[in-house]
Design a protein around this motif. Structure first.
Motif, PDB file in Angstrom:
ATOM      1  N   SER A  10       0.817  -1.222   0.000  1.00  0.00           N
ATOM      2  CA  SER A  10       0.000   0.000   0.000  1.00  0.00           C
ATOM      3  C   SER A  10       0.844   1.263   0.000  1.00  0.00           C
ATOM      4  O   SER A  10       0.621   2.162  -0.801  1.00  0.00           O
ATOM      5  CB  SER A  10      -0.932   0.017   1.216  1.00  0.00           C
ATOM      6  N   CYS A  11       1.822   1.334   0.910  1.00  0.00           N
ATOM      7  CA  CYS A  11       2.610   2.562   1.042  1.00  0.00           C
ATOM      8  C   CYS A  11       4.067   2.419   0.612  1.00  0.00           C
ATOM      9  O   CYS A  11       4.796   3.396   0.541  1.00  0.00           O
ATOM     10  CB  CYS A  11       2.540   3.087   2.474  1.00  0.00           C
ATOM     11  N   HIS A  34      -1.173  -0.830   7.475  1.00  0.00           N
ATOM     12  CA  HIS A  34      -1.671  -1.559   6.312  1.00  0.00           C
ATOM     13  C   HIS A  34      -1.375  -3.051   6.465  1.00  0.00           C
ATOM     14  O   HIS A  34      -0.342  -3.432   6.988  1.00  0.00           O
ATOM     15  CB  HIS A  34      -1.013  -1.042   5.027  1.00  0.00           C
TER      16      HIS A  34
END
Length: 68
Positions: A10-11, A34
């Motif tokens: 996600s990041c 996440h």
């Protein structure tokens, strides 16, 4: 306890967790919270140098003695 490296899909954050080997494949949550993470393969570097040069012709196996 072994340390394993994970990357958050996600990041993009890469982080490490200490956990037993039996739990290395379990899902991990990144520091941002996440849960879409993947375990990374770790490359272990093994370094060093030879402690003695190889000897040739000293009568050892494949050095002239037993392979004939």
């Amino acid at each position: 306890m072994p340390r394993y490296e994970y990357r958050c899909r996600s990041c993009g954050d890469v982080f490490e967790l200490s956990r037993p080997m039996a739990e290395s494949g379990e899902p991990a949550v990144c520091p941002a919270g996440h849960d879409d993470t993947v375990k990374l393969l770790s490359a272990v570097a093994v370094g060093g140098s030879a402690s003695a040069p190889a000897r040739q012709g000293d009568g050892g196996c494949c050095g002239g003695g037993c392979c004939g």
